[in-house]
Design a protein around this motif. Structure first.
Motif, PDB file in Angstrom:
ATOM      1  N   TYR A  36      14.379  12.319 -12.429  1.00  0.00           N
ATOM      2  CA  TYR A  36      14.641  11.396 -11.327  1.00  0.00           C
ATOM      3  C   TYR A  36      15.778  11.871 -10.428  1.00  0.00           C
ATOM      4  CZ  TYR A  36      11.936   8.403 -14.421  1.00  0.00           C
ATOM      5  OH  TYR A  36      10.962   7.902 -15.233  1.00  0.00           O
ATOM      6  N   GLY A  37      15.952  13.179 -10.320  1.00  0.00           N
ATOM      7  CA  GLY A  37      17.077  13.735  -9.572  1.00  0.00           C
ATOM      8  C   GLY A  37      17.167  13.261  -8.138  1.00  0.00           C
ATOM      9  N   GLN A  38      16.033  13.236  -7.466  1.00  0.00           N
ATOM     10  CA  GLN A  38      16.046  12.834  -6.066  1.00  0.00           C
ATOM     11  C   GLN A  38      16.456  11.373  -5.909  1.00  0.00           C
ATOM     12  OE1 GLN A  38      12.297  12.655  -3.849  1.00  0.00           O
ATOM     13  NE2 GLN A  38      13.298  13.921  -2.295  1.00  0.00           N
ATOM     14  N   VAL A  39      15.983  10.526  -6.805  1.00  0.00           N
ATOM     15  CA  VAL A  39      16.348   9.109  -6.748  1.00  0.00           C
ATOM     16  C   VAL A  39      17.847   8.952  -7.009  1.00  0.00           C
ATOM     17  CG1 VAL A  39      16.002   6.850  -7.808  1.00  0.00           C
ATOM     18  CG2 VAL A  39      14.044   8.336  -7.387  1.00  0.00           C
ATOM     19  N   ILE A  40      18.359   9.694  -7.979  1.00  0.00           N
ATOM     20  CA  ILE A  40      19.793   9.630  -8.288  1.00  0.00           C
ATOM     21  C   ILE A  40      20.608  10.095  -7.092  1.00  0.00           C
ATOM     22  CG2 ILE A  40      21.628  10.582  -9.745  1.00  0.00           C
ATOM     23  CD1 ILE A  40      19.503  10.627 -12.037  1.00  0.00           C
ATOM     24  N   LYS A  41      20.199  11.206  -6.470  1.00  0.00           N
ATOM     25  CA  LYS A  41      20.903  11.688  -5.273  1.00  0.00           C
ATOM     26  C   LYS A  41      20.849  10.649  -4.158  1.00  0.00           C
ATOM     27  CE  LYS A  41      20.383  16.706  -5.679  1.00  0.00           C
ATOM     28  NZ  LYS A  41      19.781  17.888  -5.036  1.00  0.00           N
ATOM     29  N   PHE A  42      19.685  10.009  -4.006  1.00  0.00           N
ATOM     30  CA  PHE A  42      19.550   8.997  -2.964  1.00  0.00           C
ATOM     31  C   PHE A  42      20.468   7.819  -3.243  1.00  0.00           C
ATOM     32  CE2 PHE A  42      17.711   5.257  -0.949  1.00  0.00           C
ATOM     33  CZ  PHE A  42      17.572   5.703   0.354  1.00  0.00           C
ATOM     34  N   ILE A  43      20.582   7.428  -4.503  1.00  0.00           N
ATOM     35  CA  ILE A  43      21.471   6.321  -4.865  1.00  0.00           C
ATOM     36  C   ILE A  43      22.927   6.689  -4.556  1.00  0.00           C
ATOM     37  CG2 ILE A  43      22.409   5.031  -6.836  1.00  0.00           C
ATOM     38  CD1 ILE A  43      19.505   5.075  -7.981  1.00  0.00           C
ATOM     39  N   ILE A  44      23.307   7.917  -4.870  1.00  0.00           N
ATOM     40  CA  ILE A  44      24.676   8.363  -4.573  1.00  0.00           C
ATOM     41  C   ILE A  44      24.901   8.404  -3.061  1.00  0.00           C
ATOM     42  CG2 ILE A  44      26.287  10.319  -4.710  1.00  0.00           C
ATOM     43  CD1 ILE A  44      25.011  10.901  -7.500  1.00  0.00           C
ATOM     44  N   ALA A  45      23.950   9.007  -2.337  1.00  0.00           N
ATOM     45  CA  ALA A  45      24.068   9.075  -0.874  1.00  0.00           C
ATOM     46  C   ALA A  45      24.048   7.675  -0.274  1.00  0.00           C
ATOM     47  CB  ALA A  45      22.934   9.917  -0.298  1.00  0.00           C
ATOM     48  N   GLY A  46      23.135   6.850  -0.774  1.00  0.00           N
ATOM     49  CA  GLY A  46      23.056   5.476  -0.282  1.00  0.00           C
ATOM     50  C   GLY A  46      24.288   4.663  -0.622  1.00  0.00           C
ATOM     51  N   GLY A  47      24.832   4.900  -1.815  1.00  0.00           N
ATOM     52  CA  GLY A  47      26.070   4.222  -2.207  1.00  0.00           C
ATOM     53  C   GLY A  47      27.219   4.595  -1.296  1.00  0.00           C
ATOM     54  N   THR A  48      27.281   5.879  -0.958  1.00  0.00           N
ATOM     55  CA  THR A  48      28.315   6.335  -0.024  1.00  0.00           C
ATOM     56  C   THR A  48      28.137   5.660   1.331  1.00  0.00           C
ATOM     57  OG1 THR A  48      28.445   8.465  -1.163  1.00  0.00           O
ATOM     58  CG2 THR A  48      29.336   8.365   1.073  1.00  0.00           C
ATOM     59  N   GLY A  49      26.887   5.644   1.818  1.00  0.00           N
ATOM     60  CA  GLY A  49      26.606   4.976   3.086  1.00  0.00           C
ATOM     61  C   GLY A  49      26.906   3.491   3.035  1.00  0.00           C
ATOM     62  N   ALA A  50      26.575   2.858   1.903  1.00  0.00           N
ATOM     63  CA  ALA A  50      26.817   1.423   1.756  1.00  0.00           C
ATOM     64  C   ALA A  50      28.310   1.100   1.757  1.00  0.00           C
ATOM     65  CB  ALA A  50      26.165   0.911   0.472  1.00  0.00           C
ATOM     66  N   VAL A  51      29.096   1.950   1.101  1.00  0.00           N
ATOM     67  CA  VAL A  51      30.553   1.747   1.090  1.00  0.00           C
ATOM     68  C   VAL A  51      31.106   1.878   2.508  1.00  0.00           C
ATOM     69  CG1 VAL A  51      32.743   2.765   0.317  1.00  0.00           C
ATOM     70  CG2 VAL A  51      30.905   2.378  -1.325  1.00  0.00           C
ATOM     71  N   ILE A  52      30.643   2.887   3.224  1.00  0.00           N
ATOM     72  CA  ILE A  52      31.074   3.073   4.618  1.00  0.00           C
ATOM     73  C   ILE A  52      30.654   1.867   5.457  1.00  0.00           C
ATOM     74  CG2 ILE A  52      30.652   4.436   6.719  1.00  0.00           C
ATOM     75  CD1 ILE A  52      30.478   6.916   4.832  1.00  0.00           C
ATOM     76  N   GLU A  53      29.390   1.467   5.313  1.00  0.00           N
ATOM     77  CA  GLU A  53      28.868   0.344   6.094  1.00  0.00           C
ATOM     78  C   GLU A  53      29.623  -0.949   5.803  1.00  0.00           C
ATOM     79  OE1 GLU A  53      24.613  -1.991   6.590  1.00  0.00           O
ATOM     80  OE2 GLU A  53      24.616   0.065   5.806  1.00  0.00           O
ATOM     81  N   LEU A  54      29.810  -1.255   4.538  1.00  0.00           N
ATOM     82  CA  LEU A  54      30.504  -2.487   4.163  1.00  0.00           C
ATOM     83  C   LEU A  54      31.969  -2.434   4.582  1.00  0.00           C
ATOM     84  CD1 LEU A  54      30.241  -5.234   2.807  1.00  0.00           C
ATOM     85  CD2 LEU A  54      30.738  -4.129   0.623  1.00  0.00           C
ATOM     86  N   GLY A  55      32.600  -1.281   4.388  1.00  0.00           N
ATOM     87  CA  GLY A  55      34.004  -1.133   4.791  1.00  0.00           C
ATOM     88  C   GLY A  55      34.202  -1.332   6.282  1.00  0.00           C
ATOM     89  N   LEU A  56      33.336  -0.719   7.076  1.00  0.00           N
ATOM     90  CA  LEU A  56      33.431  -0.890   8.527  1.00  0.00           C
ATOM     91  C   LEU A  56      33.130  -2.321   8.937  1.00  0.00           C
ATOM     92  CD1 LEU A  56      31.743   2.413   9.778  1.00  0.00           C
ATOM     93  CD2 LEU A  56      34.176   1.800   9.912  1.00  0.00           C
ATOM     94  N   PHE A  57      32.148  -2.931   8.282  1.00  0.00           N
ATOM     95  CA  PHE A  57      31.808  -4.318   8.587  1.00  0.00           C
ATOM     96  C   PHE A  57      33.004  -5.242   8.332  1.00  0.00           C
ATOM     97  CE2 PHE A  57      30.172  -8.500   7.290  1.00  0.00           C
ATOM     98  CZ  PHE A  57      29.442  -8.836   8.427  1.00  0.00           C
ATOM     99  N   ILE A  58      33.657  -5.057   7.204  1.00  0.00           N
ATOM    100  CA  ILE A  58      34.829  -5.869   6.877  1.00  0.00           C
ATOM    101  C   ILE A  58      35.964  -5.596   7.865  1.00  0.00           C
ATOM    102  CG2 ILE A  58      36.644  -6.206   5.141  1.00  0.00           C
ATOM    103  CD1 ILE A  58      34.396  -5.820   3.013  1.00  0.00           C
TER     104      ILE A  58
END
Length: 154
Positions: free
Chosen positions: A32-54
């Motif tokens: 499931y390497g690609q899914v794991i990478k996507f979760i990490i990349a998505g998590g990074t994006g989500a942190v950026i998105e949520l941080g900027l939103f706040i």
């Protein structure tokens, strides 16, 4: 940018080892390497998105829908770069077509995210931050499959 991604990757690995789940993830990575990478990349994006939103709503007092639009647009750009360089393989389309398909998908994702935010906050009366986290989670699932099957090769 590649140095930054490698640095982020090594920090995640350190964190996973600290939490004692590195070996389990390494075992699952083969399948499931690609899914794991996507979760990490998505998590990074989500942190950026949520941080900027706040930042935009809390500190700068910008309306939540405008804050959401700006935050998700920046996060999508960061996520595209990470996805292109690390998660997915380019080659389904030419670079130009890939970018156009990605932008079209991003517009749909932004509209869906805005609709969810508006529905949660104005329609259901939820807290803006809880609505943002919920919107990110719901859109992430659609985002993965759309990128996998519409934008990138693998």
């Amino acid at each position: 940018m590649l140095k930054l991604l490698n640095s982020i990757n090594s920090k995640y690995i350190e964190l996973l080892k600290y939490l004692g789940i590195y070996d389990l993830i390494n075992l699952l990575y083969g399948k499931y390497g690609q899914v794991i990478k996507f979760i990490i990349a998505g998590g990074t994006g989500a942190v950026i998105e949520l941080g900027l939103f706040i930042l935009f709503t809390g500190l700068l007092s910008i309306h939540y829908l405008l804050s959401n639009l700006i935050a998700i647009s920046i996060a999508i750009l960061v996520n595209y770069i990470i996805s292109q360089k690390w998660v997915f393989e380019s080659g389904r389309h030419s670079k130009e077509v890939e970018l156009v398909v990605f932008i079209m998908l991003s517009v749909v994702i932004i509209l869906l995210n805005q609709l969810l935010m508006w529905s949660f906050v104005d329609g259901l009366g939820f807290n803006e931050k809880i609505s943002k986290v919920s919107s990110i989670a719901l859109v992430a699932i659609i985002n993965f499959f759309a990128k996998k099957f519409l934008v990138f090769k693998k």
